[in-house]
Design an enzyme around this catalytic site. Structure first.
Site, PDB file in Angstrom:
ATOM      1  N   ASP A 223      -3.379   1.585   6.627  1.00  0.00           N
ATOM      2  CA  ASP A 223      -2.476   1.199   5.601  1.00  0.00           C
ATOM      3  C   ASP A 223      -2.285  -0.189   5.904  1.00  0.00           C
ATOM      4  O   ASP A 223      -2.069  -0.552   4.563  1.00  0.00           O
ATOM      5  CB  ASP A 223      -1.252   2.156   5.712  1.00  0.00           C
ATOM      6  CG  ASP A 223      -1.555   3.562   5.695  1.00  0.00           C
ATOM      7  OD1 ASP A 223      -2.724   3.854   5.148  1.00  0.00           O
ATOM      8  OD2 ASP A 223      -0.611   4.338   6.187  1.00  0.00           O
TER       9      ASP A 223
ATOM     10  N   CYS B  20     -17.382  -7.100  12.484  1.00  0.00           N
ATOM     11  CA  CYS B  20     -16.686  -8.076  13.253  1.00  0.00           C
ATOM     12  C   CYS B  20     -15.883  -7.592  14.365  1.00  0.00           C
ATOM     13  O   CYS B  20     -15.320  -8.308  15.012  1.00  0.00           O
ATOM     14  CB  CYS B  20     -15.834  -8.999  12.334  1.00  0.00           C
ATOM     15  SG  CYS B  20     -14.587  -8.063  11.828  1.00  0.00           S
TER      16      CYS B  20
ATOM     17  N   CYS C 225     -13.315  -9.535   7.548  1.00  0.00           N
ATOM     18  CA  CYS C 225     -14.641 -10.280   7.053  1.00  0.00           C
ATOM     19  C   CYS C 225     -15.234  -9.722   5.849  1.00  0.00           C
ATOM     20  O   CYS C 225     -16.302 -10.213   5.562  1.00  0.00           O
ATOM     21  CB  CYS C 225     -15.623  -9.973   8.227  1.00  0.00           C
ATOM     22  SG  CYS C 225     -16.040  -8.091   8.216  1.00  0.00           S
TER      23      CYS C 225
ATOM     24  N   GLU D 183      -1.249  -1.095  -6.056  1.00  0.00           N
ATOM     25  CA  GLU D 183      -2.436  -0.346  -6.876  1.00  0.00           C
ATOM     26  C   GLU D 183      -2.369   0.056  -7.969  1.00  0.00           C
ATOM     27  O   GLU D 183      -0.988   0.676  -7.938  1.00  0.00           O
ATOM     28  CB  GLU D 183      -3.180   0.532  -5.844  1.00  0.00           C
ATOM     29  CG  GLU D 183      -4.193   0.183  -4.905  1.00  0.00           C
ATOM     30  CD  GLU D 183      -4.755   1.124  -4.095  1.00  0.00           C
ATOM     31  OE1 GLU D 183      -6.012   1.786  -3.990  1.00  0.00           O
ATOM     32  OE2 GLU D 183      -3.960   1.667  -3.171  1.00  0.00           O
TER      33      GLU D 183
ATOM     34  N   CYS E 290     -13.037  -4.437   5.342  1.00  0.00           N
ATOM     35  CA  CYS E 290     -12.385  -5.118   6.308  1.00  0.00           C
ATOM     36  C   CYS E 290     -11.583  -6.413   5.747  1.00  0.00           C
ATOM     37  O   CYS E 290     -12.383  -7.224   5.260  1.00  0.00           O
ATOM     38  CB  CYS E 290     -13.500  -5.373   7.472  1.00  0.00           C
ATOM     39  SG  CYS E 290     -12.926  -6.427   8.675  1.00  0.00           S
TER      40      CYS E 290
ATOM     41  N   CYS F 104     -14.115  -2.463  12.693  1.00  0.00           N
ATOM     42  CA  CYS F 104     -15.187  -2.730  11.862  1.00  0.00           C
ATOM     43  C   CYS F 104     -16.592  -2.991  12.433  1.00  0.00           C
ATOM     44  O   CYS F 104     -16.407  -3.535  13.602  1.00  0.00           O
ATOM     45  CB  CYS F 104     -14.531  -4.280  11.184  1.00  0.00           C
ATOM     46  SG  CYS F 104     -15.981  -5.119  10.533  1.00  0.00           S
TER      47      CYS F 104
ATOM     48  N   ASP G 251       0.979  -1.261   0.203  1.00  0.00           N
ATOM     49  CA  ASP G 251       0.008   0.051  -0.108  1.00  0.00           C
ATOM     50  C   ASP G 251       0.924   1.199  -0.113  1.00  0.00           C
ATOM     51  O   ASP G 251       1.732   1.435   0.896  1.00  0.00           O
ATOM     52  CB  ASP G 251      -0.917  -0.211   1.348  1.00  0.00           C
ATOM     53  CG  ASP G 251      -1.619   1.313   1.382  1.00  0.00           C
ATOM     54  OD1 ASP G 251      -2.622   1.630   0.426  1.00  0.00           O
ATOM     55  OD2 ASP G 251      -1.511   2.094   2.128  1.00  0.00           O
TER      56      ASP G 251
HETATM   57 ZN   LIG Z   1     -14.940  -7.052   9.738  1.00  0.00          ZN
END
Ligand SMILES: [Zn+2]
Length: 405
Positions: free
Chosen positions: A388, A381, A362, A306, A359, A378, A219
């Site tokens: 980052d 979860c 999950c 990316e 996330c 999150c 990243d």
């Molecule tokens: Zn999550």
């Protein structure tokens, strides 16, 4: 006379592929220390190169505006270049290849423009701090000795190999590397020559995706230059404090420049100081990008990044300065060719792929994530993410997913 056209790199590679070999093309830059006489010749060549470049560009624009025709390099050379040489005899006193490459550079700029990889070709300015001209290799006109480089019309120019280039210089001396062209550059801090060289190497075995291989996701960011995730651990890489320091100094110099009277002696002096500092920072950055990309390419077979549409992003003014400064594009370019040399693979994931908002535990999307939120939990979860780090996990996963399909 029908001169035999030399083969393009693609054509040469096609022939070499039969033997399991290919060409590796790259550049090597050396600092040179020309004598006063040589400096005068370099300056004259820079001037002539610029004159031909601008003259061809102007003629080409004019031809299009008056007849909607394209004035080709060949037509310009035939009709205008020779006439110009008769009009201005000093054009005959400089290396003739430097004039030819000027025309080719205009063509290349148009090609980039038509391919939407660049803006409309710009005229070369006499007073820009970086001036270059390129000359081509033919019949031993460019050659190296351990201490000097022979260049057309200049003769032997004293050469200072950087420590890291010593080994390469050896391969130039023993003939493993073939010189194709040389670009002479004058900057605020002196003169350099960049040699484009070719060597024949064995085609490296591409990474076997069915076996075990090392893969990292990267990243690229503003706060931390790169977060690298290898599937287990994170590694953060930032530009050293030395660059921050150098940038501070640059800002101060620019402030002083703003206070100088334009056109005065002090203004010119200050402008040189600013240019030198700029160059220094660019070199520090380049060095950092080289070291990091070498480490990553040595240790991994697959690297996922990316796909940055930097030009699109720069439109966002808040981020613009930081992004162009960060030099992500330079870093990715280095990484791409270093992996290629080693048979590795660079995978680019779509820039619309929501790497920061997803996330990684999950798959829930945190749509409302803002730019200044460095950490978030999150809501699905409960995992707490470092922005980052989470992005680098997602980038790696997305790359692996793309490779599997
Ligand atoms: Zn999550």
């Amino acid at each position: 006379m029908n001169r035999k056209r030399s083969l393009t790199i693609k054509e040469k590679n096609k022939l070499l592929a039969a033997e399991g070999k290919r060409l590796r093309c790259f550049g090597m830059t050396f600092r040179i220390l020309p004598t006063l006489e040589q400096i005068a010749q370099i300056n004259q060549t820079l001037g002539c190169h610029r004159l031909i470049f601008n003259s061809y560009l102007a003629s080409r624009i004019e031809a299009y505006q008056t007849n909607q025709t394209t004035l080709s390099v060949a037509a310009f050379k035939k009709d205008r270049l020779n006439a110009l040489k008769d009009e201005k005899p000093y054009l005959k006193a400089v290396d003739k290849f430097s004039l030819e490459t000027a025309c080719e550079q205009v063509q290349a700029a148009y090609d980039r423009f038509f391919a939407k990889r660049g803006g409309f070709p710009k005229f070369k300015k006499k007073h820009s701090s970086k001036q270059t001209y390129t000359t081509k290799y033919t019949n031993g006109n460019i050659a190296v000795t351990p201490e000097a480089i022979k260049l057309p019309k200049l003769g032997l120019v004293a050469l200072f190999p950087k420590k890291t280039n010593r080994k390469r210089l050896q391969s130039l001396l023993d003939g493993t590397l073939k010189i194709q062209a040389a670009t002479i550059t004058r900057t605020a801090t002196g003169y350099t020559v960049s040699l484009s060289v070719q060597e024949v190497v064995a085609i490296s075995q591409p990474v076997d995706l069915t076996a075990d291989y090392r893969c990292v996701g990267i990243d690229l960011g503003l706060k931390t230059f790169a977060v690298v995730y290898d599937g287990k651990d994170f590694a953060d890489y930032s530009h050293g404090a030395y660059i921050k320091q150098a940038e501070k100094k640059l800002a101060k110099l620019q402030q002083q420049l703003a206070r100088c009277q334009k056109g005065s002696k002090n203004y010119d002096k200050q402008r040189t100081k600013v240019a030198k500092r700029h160059e220094h920072i660019a070199n520090q950055r380049k060095d950092f990008h080289h070291k990091l990309s070498t480490t990553i390419a040595n240790e991994n077979q697959v690297v996922v990044v990316e796909d940055l549409n930097i030009r699109g992003m720069v439109k966002n003014h808040k981020l613009a300065k930081a992004i162009s400064n960060a030099g992500w594009r330079q870093f990715i370019t280095f990484l791409a060719y270093k992996l290629d040399w080693r048979g590795g693979r660079l995978v680019k994931v779509n820039r619309f792929f929501a790497s920061s908002r997803l996330c990684s535990a999950c798959g829930h999307q945190y749509v409302a994530l803002t730019l200044d939120e460095r950490h978030w939990a999150c809501s699905h979860c409960g995992t707490v993410h470092d922005r980052d780090h989470n992005a680098s996990v997602n980038i790696r996963n997305e790359g692996l997913r793309l490779l599997a399909v």
